[in-house]
Design a protein around this motif. Sequence first.
Motif, PDB file in Angstrom:
ATOM      1  N   GLY A 146       0.699  -1.419   0.392  1.00  0.00           N
ATOM      2  CA  GLY A 146      -0.211   0.261   0.134  1.00  0.00           C
ATOM      3  C   GLY A 146       0.747   1.286  -0.008  1.00  0.00           C
ATOM      4  O   GLY A 146       2.408   1.130  -0.012  1.00  0.00           O
ATOM      5  N   ASP A 147       0.319   2.207   0.082  1.00  0.00           N
ATOM      6  CA  ASP A 147       0.924   3.691  -0.323  1.00  0.00           C
ATOM      7  C   ASP A 147       1.243   3.955   1.606  1.00  0.00           C
ATOM      8  O   ASP A 147       1.791   5.641   0.955  1.00  0.00           O
ATOM      9  CB  ASP A 147       0.284   4.746  -1.564  1.00  0.00           C
ATOM     10  N   TYR A 148       1.030   3.657   2.313  1.00  0.00           N
ATOM     11  CA  TYR A 148       1.420   3.950   3.455  1.00  0.00           C
ATOM     12  C   TYR A 148       2.101   3.131   4.106  1.00  0.00           C
ATOM     13  O   TYR A 148       2.874   1.665   4.202  1.00  0.00           O
ATOM     14  CB  TYR A 148       0.552   4.051   4.297  1.00  0.00           C
ATOM     15  N   THR A 149       3.064   3.937   4.692  1.00  0.00           N
ATOM     16  CA  THR A 149       3.581   2.657   5.767  1.00  0.00           C
ATOM     17  C   THR A 149       3.202   2.680   7.451  1.00  0.00           C
ATOM     18  O   THR A 149       3.282   3.487   7.815  1.00  0.00           O
ATOM     19  CB  THR A 149       5.759   2.826   6.030  1.00  0.00           C
ATOM     20  N   VAL A 150       3.838   1.230   7.989  1.00  0.00           N
ATOM     21  CA  VAL A 150       3.339   1.487   9.563  1.00  0.00           C
ATOM     22  C   VAL A 150       5.104   0.859  10.235  1.00  0.00           C
ATOM     23  O   VAL A 150       4.979   0.188   9.860  1.00  0.00           O
ATOM     24  CB  VAL A 150       2.432  -0.067   9.586  1.00  0.00           C
TER      25      VAL A 150
END
Length: 632
Positions: free
Chosen positions: A280-284
Motif C-alpha cells: 500500500g501507499d502508507y507505511t507503518v
Amino acid sequence: VPEQGVPTDFSPAPLCEVNETAPEGIDIGFSVRDSGCVFEFKLQENSEVYGFGLQLKGFGSRSRKRHIRPNADPPSNTGESHAPVPFFVTTEGWGVYIDTARYVEFYCGFTKKDKGVTGSSNGELHTDFADIYADRRAECETVIAASVPVTHGADIYIITGENILDIVSQYNLLAGGGCEVPLWGLGNQYRCHLRFSSAQVLSMAGSIRSLGIPCDVIGLEPGWQSNAYSCSFVWDKTRFPDWREMCESLKTQGFKVNLWEHAFTHPTSPLHSRLGELSGDYTVWGGLVPDFALEEAKNVFADYHAPMDEAGVKAYKLDECDGSDYTGHWTFPNCAQFPSGLDGERYHNLFGILYGQAMLRALTQRTYGQVRNSGALAASYPYALYSDLYSHEDFIRGVATSGFSGLLWSPEVRHAESREDMIRRVQTVVFSPQSLINAFYLESMPWVELGCTDEIRRLLELRMSLIPYLYTAFEDYRVKGRPPVRALVCDCTEQTALRDVWNEYFFGDDMIVAPMTAAEHSRRVVLPEGDWYGFFDGRKYSGTFDIETEEIPVFVRSGSIIPLAAPVDHVSEDTVFELTLCCYGDTSGSVARIVEDDGVTRGAERRVITLHDYTESVESFRYRIVGRRRTV
Ligand code: GAL
C-alpha cells in the motif's frame, strides 16, 4: 451492483447449497442513498439479535448499534472489535450475512415512522408512560437497518433454520466449513518473554517439562527477530546464534514452535525489495504494508517462511492487523490505497484473513495459531483471536460471542492479581477453543510466584484429558459448521430464560461451562431444560440455581458419554490416548464419537469410532479404552 473486493472474492468454496431465490416471509427493504445503500429487515417485537463477530463488551444486539470496524481497543459496546462481522442471527429462525468489507453500521431494533396511526389508539390521556410506549410501539415498524457506506449494492445471504445453531452452522458452511486443527493444537501453548534468548527459551522449555506442566507449543515473541517494529523476519544473531539447533532441541522435547510477527515489513528485511510494488501507499513503523489481496504478495511471505516449517516452526501469531484508535500511527489510514484496488477501509476488514491465508501457504501441515484481526467468512482459518485487553469478564463473554460468527477466541492468561485470579483465569482458558498462556512480559511462569503450580498443572492436565472429546467437536465444526464452543441460546433458542446468558457456553455438544472470576464468591447458573451432572461433584442439577465452588462450574448432559483421556505432557503423531468412558445418568442407547487420523495431515481421511457405555475395546491406533465411570 455490488462492488469488487468483498469477502466472498477471497473465501473458499461454500460447503452448502446457495439458492438465488429469497426465502418467503422475511421482509426486506433496500434503498440507495448518497452515502451508500441501506438494507432494512423487519423485526418482531420480542426477538433478540446476536452475532456481528467477536464482542467483548456486549452480548445481545437488540436496541444496539453495531459498527463493523476493526478496533483493538473498543471503548464501549458499539460493535467495534478485533473481529467484527456483518452477519447476525435472530431468534426468529433467520439470519443475514451482508457480503461487504465496508464499515457497515447496523441499527438493531430501531423504529421507523408510524404507518398511518399517531398517538394512542383510544384517545384517552395515558398517565402511565410504559403504556403509551407500548401502544406506540405496536403501531410502528421495528427493523434492523444496515447502512453500507460507499457502495450502491451488496449481495446478501439469508439463512433460515430451526434454531440459532442451525443458522450459524450454515453460515460457517458458506465460509467453507470450520477449520481443521492438528491434534497438538488442542493442547496447551506457552509464550515466552519477548526478550528471551535461545538459551532462555530452552531453559523455560526444560522447566515446563521438569515441573510436569503439559505443553505442546512454545511461542517466541518479537525478540526472535533482528527488527520487530516493523518486522525483518530475520532471526536475531545475538539472541539466537543457532535457531535451527534450538528448534531441533524443542522438537526432541515434544514442542512445536510458534513465531510472533506482524506484516509491516522493515527496510532491512529480505522481503522488502520484493514487496515494493505489492504494498500500500502508507507505511507503518517505517515498514511496508503488503497487499495480501495479491497472490504474489502472499507467495512472497509463504516462500520466505517455508524453510522454517522444516525446522519445526508449525504455527504463527499474526499480530497488529487490527489497528487501534489509541496507538496513533500503528496502522494505515482508511484512505490508504493498495495495488489490488482495495482501499484502507476494506483492507482493515480483510487484513487478518488475507494474512492468515498467506501464512497457511508457508506450512505444509495443519496449524493452529493466533491472529488479532478477523472478519467475515473466517470459519475455515485455524487461528484463535486474542487481545491486549484483559478483563476476565470480557474474556468470558468473548468465548460465548465468537461462536455466533465463525470465530475462535482465546481468553489467554498473562499475569494475575492473586492466586485466585490466576486459577480462575486458567480454568476459563482450558475450557475455551485455545488454551494459551501468553507470558510475553513475564520472565517466569506466572503461577510459580503465586504458589499455585500444582493447581495449574492439574488444570492443564484436564485440558489434555479433554482432547479426544474436543477433537470430535472440531471435526463437527469442519464438516457440519457446528461451532465447538457456543452460547446456550444457540442450541436452545426457544428457551427464553437462556437469551441473556452471556457467561455460560456449550463446550462441545454435551458440556456446559459457567466460568467464575476471582471477584465472585458464588454465581448464578441457568441450565437448559433437562438434567445435568456436575463434572467435578457428580451431583444432579437442573434449572436455575446459585453455586459456590472453587472448581470451575461445568455440567454434563444427562445421558451422555464423555471419553476422558489420561493426560499426556504433549501430543505426538503416535500418541495413544487411554480413555475412560465417563457415563452420566441413563446412557443405555447413547453413543459418543471419537475421531481417528494422523492428527496433522491436511485433508487426512478420518475414521469415526462409535462408543457405547458398554464398549470394552476399540480397534484403533489412537485410542485404547482403559476404564469406565458411572455418575447417576
Ligand atoms: C502485542 C500483542 C501481545 C504481545 C506483544 C509483544 O501487540 O498483543 O500479545 O505479542 O505485542 O510485543
